[in-house]
Design a protein around this motif. Structure first.
Motif, PDB file in Angstrom:
ATOM      1  N   TYR A  27      51.186  78.714  39.695  1.00  0.00           N
ATOM      2  CA  TYR A  27      51.958  77.516  39.374  1.00  0.00           C
ATOM      3  C   TYR A  27      52.719  77.662  38.065  1.00  0.00           C
ATOM      4  N   GLU A  35      54.798  73.562  46.359  1.00  0.00           N
ATOM      5  CA  GLU A  35      53.734  72.896  47.113  1.00  0.00           C
ATOM      6  C   GLU A  35      53.699  71.429  46.707  1.00  0.00           C
ATOM      7  N   GLN A  36      53.240  70.611  47.630  1.00  0.00           N
ATOM      8  CA  GLN A  36      53.002  69.208  47.306  1.00  0.00           C
ATOM      9  C   GLN A  36      51.606  68.873  47.793  1.00  0.00           C
ATOM     10  N   SER A  37      50.743  68.538  46.865  1.00  0.00           N
ATOM     11  CA  SER A  37      49.347  68.265  47.196  1.00  0.00           C
ATOM     12  C   SER A  37      49.012  66.822  46.865  1.00  0.00           C
ATOM     13  N   GLU A  78      50.292  66.172  43.172  1.00  0.00           N
ATOM     14  CA  GLU A  78      50.539  67.367  42.367  1.00  0.00           C
ATOM     15  C   GLU A  78      51.633  68.166  43.057  1.00  0.00           C
ATOM     16  N   SER A  81      50.883  73.958  42.287  1.00  0.00           N
ATOM     17  CA  SER A  81      49.696  74.435  42.980  1.00  0.00           C
ATOM     18  C   SER A  81      48.501  73.536  42.658  1.00  0.00           C
ATOM     19  N   ILE A  82      47.646  73.311  43.627  1.00  0.00           N
ATOM     20  CA  ILE A  82      46.433  72.511  43.411  1.00  0.00           C
ATOM     21  C   ILE A  82      45.520  73.191  42.400  1.00  0.00           C
ATOM     22  N   TYR A 108      41.630  67.251  48.953  1.00  0.00           N
ATOM     23  CA  TYR A 108      43.075  67.402  48.810  1.00  0.00           C
ATOM     24  C   TYR A 108      43.691  67.953  50.089  1.00  0.00           C
ATOM     25  N   GLU A 109      44.979  67.699  50.225  1.00  0.00           N
ATOM     26  CA  GLU A 109      45.790  68.235  51.314  1.00  0.00           C
ATOM     27  C   GLU A 109      46.996  68.917  50.690  1.00  0.00           C
ATOM     28  N   ILE A 110      47.278  70.129  51.131  1.00  0.00           N
ATOM     29  CA  ILE A 110      48.436  70.861  50.637  1.00  0.00           C
ATOM     30  C   ILE A 110      49.519  70.818  51.700  1.00  0.00           C
ATOM     31  N   ASN A 111      50.671  70.286  51.334  1.00  0.00           N
ATOM     32  CA  ASN A 111      51.821  70.189  52.240  1.00  0.00           C
ATOM     33  C   ASN A 111      51.460  69.534  53.571  1.00  0.00           C
TER      34      ASN A 111
END
Length: 124
Positions: A27, A35-37, A78, A81-82, A108-111
């Motif tokens: 990151y 990325e969007q977390s 975020e 990066s998470i 958490y969920e990434i994208n």
């Protein structure tokens, strides 16, 4: 000798760039918003679960209004990066919060992918 040193320097730079781009702490690299977390934290100290506001204050996070499926939700977002969030929490708990002996669980969920879980300390 100059050619060997020049080649070694270029090889070293390429190796470091490759490591940084694909490593855990990527990151900090070129494309910070790739990325969007969406994440949520559950923090327990002395058998008391902190409220969302208390957790935000502890780690200096803010909630975002997020439009999803026709409604607004307050979420923690975020856009890097998470691993950035994991780093913030683990550094805080290793230093300023070490005497609190907090238990942290982050989902958490990434994208928009599957929900994942991370916890501090890791040996829970």
């Amino acid at each position: 000798m100059k050619s060997i040193l020049g080649g070694l320097l270029i090889f070293l730079q390429l190796a470091l760039i490759t490591n940084a781009r694909f490593g855990v702490l990527r990151y900090y690299c070129w494309a910070p918003h790739d990325e969007q977390s969406v994440f949520n934290l559950s923090v327990i100290i002395d058998e008391k679960q902190l409220t969302r506001a208390e957790t935000n204050k502890r780690y200096r996070f803010t909630d975002w209004r997020y439009w999803q499926n026709g409604t607004y939700r307050n979420v923690r977002l975020e856009s890097r990066s998470i691993e950035n969030i994991k780093s913030i929490v683990s550094q805080f708990e290793s230093t300023y919060g070490r005497d609190d002996h907090a238990s942290v669980i982050m989902t958490y969920e990434i994208n928009g992918g599957p929900t994942q879980t991370w916890q501090w300390p890791a040996d829970q």
